[in-house]
Design a protein around this motif. Structure first.
Motif, mmCIF file in Angstrom:
data_model
loop_
_atom_site.group_PDB
_atom_site.id
_atom_site.type_symbol
_atom_site.label_atom_id
_atom_site.label_comp_id
_atom_site.label_asym_id
_atom_site.label_seq_id
_atom_site.Cartn_x
_atom_site.Cartn_y
_atom_site.Cartn_z
ATOM 1 N N ILE A 5 0.835 -1.199 0.000
ATOM 2 C CA ILE A 5 0.000 0.000 0.000
ATOM 3 C C ILE A 5 0.873 1.254 0.000
ATOM 4 C CG2 ILE A 5 -1.750 1.277 1.313
ATOM 5 C CD1 ILE A 5 -2.570 -1.597 2.380
ATOM 6 N N ALA A 6 1.901 1.256 0.840
ATOM 7 C CA ALA A 6 2.788 2.418 0.940
ATOM 8 C C ALA A 6 3.523 2.673 -0.367
ATOM 9 C CB ALA A 6 3.784 2.216 2.075
ATOM 10 N N GLN A 7 4.074 1.633 -0.987
ATOM 11 C CA GLN A 7 4.825 1.826 -2.223
ATOM 12 C C GLN A 7 3.943 2.311 -3.357
ATOM 13 O OE1 GLN A 7 7.088 -1.768 -2.887
ATOM 14 N NE2 GLN A 7 8.755 -1.037 -1.618
ATOM 15 N N GLY A 8 2.700 1.855 -3.396
ATOM 16 C CA GLY A 8 1.781 2.355 -4.414
ATOM 17 C C GLY A 8 1.535 3.844 -4.258
ATOM 18 N N ALA A 9 1.366 4.281 -3.027
ATOM 19 C CA ALA A 9 1.139 5.704 -2.760
ATOM 20 C C ALA A 9 2.410 6.521 -3.002
ATOM 21 C CB ALA A 9 0.648 5.885 -1.334
ATOM 22 N N VAL A 49 0.511 10.328 1.373
ATOM 23 C CA VAL A 49 1.966 10.454 1.349
ATOM 24 C C VAL A 49 2.370 11.908 1.554
ATOM 25 C CG1 VAL A 49 4.043 10.184 -0.061
ATOM 26 C CG2 VAL A 49 2.247 8.475 -0.152
ATOM 27 N N THR A 50 3.382 12.077 2.394
ATOM 28 C CA THR A 50 3.955 13.393 2.660
ATOM 29 C C THR A 50 5.455 13.307 2.418
ATOM 30 O OG1 THR A 50 2.327 13.733 4.404
ATOM 31 C CG2 THR A 50 4.243 15.179 4.419
ATOM 32 N N MET A 62 18.699 12.811 -1.096
ATOM 33 C CA MET A 62 18.029 11.864 -0.207
ATOM 34 C C MET A 62 16.607 12.378 -0.011
ATOM 35 S SD MET A 62 20.300 9.549 0.772
ATOM 36 C CE MET A 62 19.815 8.876 2.336
ATOM 37 N N ILE A 63 15.630 11.562 -0.404
ATOM 38 C CA ILE A 63 14.229 11.949 -0.296
ATOM 39 C C ILE A 63 13.550 11.008 0.693
ATOM 40 C CG2 ILE A 63 12.055 12.237 -1.538
ATOM 41 C CD1 ILE A 63 13.827 12.566 -4.091
ATOM 42 N N THR A 64 12.960 11.587 1.722
ATOM 43 C CA THR A 64 12.256 10.792 2.724
ATOM 44 C C THR A 64 10.768 11.102 2.636
ATOM 45 O OG1 THR A 64 14.177 10.771 4.181
ATOM 46 C CG2 THR A 64 12.045 10.254 5.188
ATOM 47 N N THR A 65 9.971 10.042 2.486
ATOM 48 C CA THR A 65 8.516 10.186 2.444
ATOM 49 C C THR A 65 7.905 9.441 3.615
ATOM 50 O OG1 THR A 65 8.242 8.239 1.028
ATOM 51 C CG2 THR A 65 8.419 10.380 -0.083
#
Length: 91
Positions: A5-9, A49-50, A62-65
């Motif tokens: 679910i997280a990776q899709g978002a 997602v933020t 480096m991108i953190t979501t």
């Protein structure tokens, strides 16, 4: 199951043309889960997602979501913090 679910978002954010991210240059750096309760059969889930941070590091980014997964009624299920390294252009 939370990772699916997280990776899709997250994909929607990463593939957004305004993000200007070349996915062929992405390396998965870190992923952390905070589970508030188990996911069970019959759950109807949504994810928001933020972008938590974007940092430059030696020519790379480096991108953190953060993906907050909840039931359609708003009950928190999981939070997924994911960090991607976007390799800089080679000289």
């Amino acid at each position: 199951f939370a990772v699916i679910i997280a990776q899709g978002a997250e994909a929607a954010a990463i593939q957004d043309p305004e993000a200007n991210i070349d996915f062929s240059r992405v390396v998965h750096a870190d992923e952390r889960f905070t589970h508030h309760r188990p996911i069970v059969a019959g759950d109807e889930l949504t994810a928001t997602v933020t972008v938590e941070s974007v940092k430059s590091l030696g020519g790379h980014s480096m991108i953190t979501t953060r993906a907050d997964i909840a039931t359609t009624a708003g009950e928190p299920v999981s939070a997924v913090l994911s960090t991607l390294l976007v390799r800089g252009e080679e000289s």
